[in-house]
Design a protein around this motif. Structure first.
Motif: not given
Length: 550
Positions: A426-428, A456-458, A494-496, A539-550
């Motif tokens: 949930d994007c903490p 979208p938005g998660r 688009t994911s950011v 290990n390499f980590y990163f988090n993305t937000k899914y479902g936004t549009s540009q």
């Protein structure tokens, strides 16, 4: 010749003691005078300026007499002539009633001493010297090979019809047999001449003593010029035969009694060759190609566990063997497109994947920055475990460069395995990656299972595990992952990049051409230029937000 001593002994035993003493004194003076003479330098013992020059050392004579196999020759011009010699003796109309083959040393000079009590005047003893390159184990052709024989004498004893005849012959690169060319020592006092071809029963132009009133039998053990005959071969030869027999021009055939000659190898020349060798091998550490698994990242169990020789850049027989299909060439390291003309000297029956190339010293000139470059066509064994180019550390006084090996593996045996896992969240802003376990579904932890029906938005957190299965480190490792963008590659949204911020120890951040995107932006996530240690995971980590549009 040796028969003088027997007739002398019989004569002395029949004289009064006073005459015996006087005779012994005279004989002693005679031998002392003759012993003061010395061998003459072989006029053919010369080499051109581009050649290395060698001759047998005293230890070489001894080692050859005591061996029936190839012997490494110490007279190798400081390694410039990688010579081995094998010596064999054969008999015709024999074997001799008695005989020996030994080394005689007079002063600082050594020679082979061939003693024979021949059973007939038609008997022949031949000594063959075979020359071989000790690096390539192939015949080596030596130039200006020069030899001398001693104690070639004429029998004054009427009970002996054996007159020494010595023939030197050699085998050329074309396979022809040639005789050694006579080198005159007349000015030095030698009585030895080339035997006329017109004489009956002689195989070629050999050496004998002139039959004149002044001809004398040679002393028993000497290397004096009066009984010395020398030859030189006008072409390079890979072997020499020394044939000792009777001149066979007397009409009477009697007991030949005891005979002997001495012979020396005075000289040989050789253009130094630099030899580069190695093998192109399958660097799988014993993993057969059928067992290879491109996705297997377990280092503790399975086929890649306990494999210290897998992908280590070192040829480890018998676990590992050569592979065919590669070409290795000698090039200038500053411009590997410049290839030197070389000759393959690989012997018959060499292992698969082996190579051995030779280049004359005269070809290199002043160019000493030398590299060996390996290449292959086709798609077999496409992955290297060593560099394609090896600087051989050239030195003008080092002639042999072995073990320049090149490793390869099949595609499924590649060193690097990348596994991408994903976790829906949930994007903490303070997401703790280390607290997230692996799980069968991305809803409960990092999982390789597909994501279906995400709202979208998660956010989707990613863990990319880089496993280096090899026993060598991976330099210049850069991990890149392109975030999806609507309309690109069939993506619907688009994911950011989302919080938490990228770890600065791993990723390029802060803007710039190669920087990863900032939080809230789309782009390519890119690590720094990193090193993966042997047999390790990272290990390499990163988090993305899914479902936004540009």
């Amino acid at each position: 010749m040796y028969n003088t001593h027997h007739s002398l002994y019989s004569y002395l035993t029949s004289m009064p003691i006073f005459r015996v003493l006087i005779s012994i004194l005279c004989v002693t003076l005679l031998f002392t005078t003759q012993a003061s003479h010395a061998l003459a330098p072989n006029p053919g013992a010369v080499c051109d300026s581009n050649f290395a020059q060698g001759s047998l050392t005293s230890s070489d004579y001894t080692n050859l007499v005591n061996s029936n196999d190839y012997v490494n020759i110490a007279g190798d011009s400081s390694g410039a002539i990688p010579l081995q010699i094998k010596m064999t003796i054969s008999e015709k109309n024999g074997p001799p009633t008695r005989g020996s083959f030994a080394v005689a040393t007079v002063g600082n000079d050594s020679a082979f001493q061939l003693f024979r009590n021949f059973p007939s005047v038609d008997s022949v003893t031949s000594v063959d010297l075979e020359f071989r390159n000790r690096v390539t184990e192939r015949p080596i052709f030596l130039t200006n090979v020069a030899l001398s024989a001693f104690d070639i004498d004429y029998a004054l004893n009427n009970r002996n019809a054996f007159d020494d005849y010595v023939l030197f012959s050699g085998v050329t690169a074309s396979g022809d047999t040639i005789n050694g060319s006579y080198q005159s020592l007349q000015a030095a006092g030698s009585n030895i001449r080339p035997f006329p071809d017109t004489r009956p029963n002689t195989p070629g132009l050999g050496l004998y003593t002139l039959n004149t009133n002044t001809a004398t039998e040679c002393p028993g053990t000497n290397l004096d010029v009066d009984c010395q005959g020398s030859v030189q071969f006008s072409e390079p030869v890979s072997s020499v035969k020394i044939r000792y027999s009777n001149a066979n021009y007397r009409t009477s055939y009697r007991n030949p009694t005891n005979q002997q000659i001495f012979f020396r190898v005075d000289n040989y020349c050789y253009v130094p060759q630099y030899i580069f060798s190695g093998i192109v091998f399958n660097d799988a550490g014993g993993i057969i190609d059928a067992e290879a698994d491109a996705n297997k990242d377990n280092l503790t169990t399975g086929v890649y566990a306990n494999r210290p020789n897998y992908f280590n850049g070192v040829f480890n027989p018998p676990q590992e063997s050569g592979i065919s299909g590669s070409t290795v060439r000698l090039a200038n390291c500053a411009n590997t497109g410049t290839t030197y003309p070389t000759q393959s000297v690989l012997k018959t029956g060499a292992p698969t994947g082996a190579y051995q190339i030779s280049i004359p010293k005269t070809t290199l000139g002043s160019n000493t920055n030398l590299c060996l470059v390996e290449s292959r066509t086709g798609n077999t064994y496409p992955i290297r475990t060593t560099s394609d180019s090896r600087n051989i550390g050239f030195s003008a006084t080092t002639y042999n460069y072995p073990n320049n090996n090149f490793g390869r593996v099949v595609a499924a045996n590649r060193a690097l395995v990348l596994k991408k896992s994903q976790y829906i969240n949930d994007c903490p802003a303070t997401l703790n990656y280390a607290s997230i376990n692996d799980a069968p579904t991305p809803l409960t932890g990092f999982s390789t299972a597909m994501i279906e029906g995400i709202a979208p938005g998660r956010c989707i957190a990613y863990k990319i595990t880089a496993t280096n299965r090899a026993n060598i480190k991976i330099d210049n490792f850069i991990m890149k992952d392109v975030l999806q963008k609507k309309g690109t590659g069939g993506a619907l949204v688009t994911s950011v990049l989302a919080n938490p911020a990228l770890a600065t120890a791993d990723y390029i951040t802060g803007g710039g051409a190669n920087s990863s995107p900032a939080i809230g932006e789309n782009g390519t996530v890119r690590t720094k230029n990193l090193v993966l240690e042997p047999r390790s995971k990272r290990n390499f980590y990163f988090n993305t937000k899914y479902g936004t549009s540009q």
